[in-house]
Design a protein around this motif. Sequence first.
Motif, mmCIF file in Angstrom:
data_model
loop_
_atom_site.group_PDB
_atom_site.id
_atom_site.type_symbol
_atom_site.label_atom_id
_atom_site.label_comp_id
_atom_site.label_asym_id
_atom_site.label_seq_id
_atom_site.Cartn_x
_atom_site.Cartn_y
_atom_site.Cartn_z
ATOM 1 N N ARG A 96 45.246 51.818 72.264
ATOM 2 C CA ARG A 96 43.976 51.592 71.626
ATOM 3 C C ARG A 96 42.978 52.977 71.960
ATOM 4 N N ASN A 97 43.282 53.753 73.007
ATOM 5 C CA ASN A 97 42.678 54.867 73.144
ATOM 6 C C ASN A 97 42.766 55.923 71.959
ATOM 7 N N HIS A 98 44.142 55.999 71.600
ATOM 8 C CA HIS A 98 44.592 56.740 70.629
ATOM 9 C C HIS A 98 44.098 56.612 69.490
ATOM 10 N N ILE A 99 44.076 55.313 68.871
ATOM 11 C CA ILE A 99 43.306 54.873 67.555
ATOM 12 C C ILE A 99 41.714 55.146 67.633
ATOM 13 N N ALA A 100 41.187 54.844 68.801
ATOM 14 C CA ALA A 100 40.020 55.235 68.954
ATOM 15 C C ALA A 100 39.426 56.455 68.698
ATOM 16 N N THR A 101 40.131 57.435 69.267
ATOM 17 C CA THR A 101 39.952 58.919 69.135
ATOM 18 C C THR A 101 40.372 59.173 67.615
ATOM 19 N N VAL A 102 41.276 58.529 67.029
ATOM 20 C CA VAL A 102 41.156 58.954 65.312
ATOM 21 C C VAL A 102 40.014 58.345 64.669
ATOM 22 N N LEU A 103 39.505 57.131 64.898
ATOM 23 C CA LEU A 103 38.696 56.397 64.154
ATOM 24 C C LEU A 103 37.272 57.510 64.474
ATOM 25 N N LEU A 104 37.044 57.979 65.747
ATOM 26 C CA LEU A 104 35.771 58.543 66.018
ATOM 27 C C LEU A 104 35.809 60.040 65.290
ATOM 28 N N SER A 105 37.084 60.491 65.154
ATOM 29 C CA SER A 105 37.166 61.932 64.419
ATOM 30 C C SER A 105 36.547 61.746 62.982
ATOM 31 N N ALA A 106 36.583 60.410 62.379
ATOM 32 C CA ALA A 106 36.202 60.123 61.198
ATOM 33 C C ALA A 106 34.698 59.453 61.279
ATOM 34 N N ASN A 107 33.729 59.889 62.346
ATOM 35 C CA ASN A 107 32.680 59.249 62.505
ATOM 36 C C ASN A 107 32.612 57.705 62.144
ATOM 37 N N ILE A 108 33.477 57.115 62.770
ATOM 38 C CA ILE A 108 33.575 55.576 62.990
ATOM 39 C C ILE A 108 33.005 55.097 64.435
ATOM 40 N N ASP A 109 32.193 54.300 64.534
ATOM 41 C CA ASP A 109 31.741 54.064 66.186
ATOM 42 C C ASP A 109 32.930 52.975 66.431
ATOM 43 N N VAL A 110 33.304 53.412 67.738
ATOM 44 C CA VAL A 110 34.233 52.617 68.328
ATOM 45 C C VAL A 110 33.603 52.230 69.763
ATOM 46 N N ASN A 111 34.146 51.296 70.308
ATOM 47 C CA ASN A 111 33.845 50.716 71.488
ATOM 48 C C ASN A 111 34.063 51.885 72.784
ATOM 49 N N ALA A 112 33.103 52.330 73.443
ATOM 50 C CA ALA A 112 33.145 53.389 74.334
ATOM 51 C C ALA A 112 34.587 53.040 75.453
ATOM 52 N N GLU A 113 34.684 51.743 75.771
ATOM 53 C CA GLU A 113 35.493 51.652 76.850
ATOM 54 C C GLU A 113 37.033 52.014 76.273
ATOM 55 N N PHE A 114 37.170 52.436 75.112
ATOM 56 C CA PHE A 114 38.484 52.926 74.703
ATOM 57 C C PHE A 114 38.572 54.438 74.578
#
Length: 116
Positions: A96-114
Amino acid sequence: MRLIEIEKVIIVEGKSDKKRIESIINEPIEIICTNGTISLSKLDEIIDSTYDKDVYILVDSDDSGNKLRKQFKKELPEAEHLYIDKMYREVAAAPRNHIATVLLSANIDVNAEFLI
């Protein structure tokens, strides 16, 4: 009550990918499953429904995912392609932390815990 206009769409292959992403994102995003392959009529339906929205493609790093990505590059060239590391191969299997980083790089808001 005011309806929220969903402005972002993520296209994935399967339901397990969708569930994985839903557990990570922290904003209203439509997630569309192609179920691995996509017919021309389904592709047209997706193109019509995503008009004027930010579209992201997040598929597996395997042959079927690459084939699907190639099809979307041709038919939906304005979509942004997101990539998981090839060592994970599948979106559903990636941490999940890898996917969160990928999504965040596209300016998609993710749960900070990841993001730890």
